[in-house]
Design a protein around this motif. Structure first.
Motif, mmCIF file in Angstrom:
data_model
loop_
_atom_site.group_PDB
_atom_site.id
_atom_site.type_symbol
_atom_site.label_atom_id
_atom_site.label_comp_id
_atom_site.label_asym_id
_atom_site.label_seq_id
_atom_site.Cartn_x
_atom_site.Cartn_y
_atom_site.Cartn_z
ATOM 1 N N LEU A 59 30.801 36.726 45.586
ATOM 2 C CA LEU A 59 29.422 36.903 44.879
ATOM 3 C C LEU A 59 29.218 37.967 44.374
ATOM 4 O O LEU A 59 29.471 39.126 44.746
ATOM 5 C CB LEU A 59 28.714 36.538 46.218
ATOM 6 N N ARG A 60 28.817 37.839 43.146
ATOM 7 C CA ARG A 60 28.452 38.922 42.321
ATOM 8 C C ARG A 60 29.576 40.143 42.387
ATOM 9 O O ARG A 60 29.498 41.334 42.498
ATOM 10 C CB ARG A 60 27.284 39.755 42.846
ATOM 11 N N GLY A 61 30.900 39.611 42.072
ATOM 12 C CA GLY A 61 32.024 40.547 42.156
ATOM 13 C C GLY A 61 32.695 40.884 43.461
ATOM 14 O O GLY A 61 33.517 41.673 43.348
ATOM 15 N N ARG A 62 31.944 40.590 44.329
ATOM 16 C CA ARG A 62 32.598 41.249 45.908
ATOM 17 C C ARG A 62 32.895 39.993 46.786
ATOM 18 O O ARG A 62 32.156 39.106 46.706
ATOM 19 C CB ARG A 62 31.418 42.025 46.341
ATOM 20 N N VAL A 63 33.910 40.289 47.567
ATOM 21 C CA VAL A 63 34.199 39.295 48.334
ATOM 22 C C VAL A 63 33.117 39.209 49.563
ATOM 23 O O VAL A 63 32.851 40.009 50.150
ATOM 24 C CB VAL A 63 35.613 39.551 49.226
#
Length: 76
Positions: A59-63
């Motif tokens: 989500l939004r580039g983060r795991v």
């Protein structure tokens, strides 16, 4: 017949729901949100037909979530 053509099937589980929900910055491009699910499947057909195990949710580039799978042999 229809068959499992990724260019026809993939939008049904990605782009079409995003449009219905009126999500902005949806897709794979610079400045998009980078929300995705990493599936354990060799092909799109396998991922959709067999409901592949989800390895990670980004989500939004983060795991945001990860799945681990443990297996063992039972002593009989």
């Amino acid at each position: 017949g229809f068959g499992w053509q990724p260019e026809r099937v993939l939008p049904m589980v990605s782009e079409v729901p995003a449009r219905v929900l009126k999500l902005s910055n949806y897709g794979i491009a610079v400045a998009d949100e980078a929300n995705l699910v990493v599936l354990d499947a060799a092909t799109w057909h396998d991922a959709l037909q067999f409901q592949a195990l989800k390895h990670a949710v980004v989500l939004r580039g983060r795991v945001a979530a990860e799945t681990t799978c443990n297996s063992r042999l039972a002593k009989i």
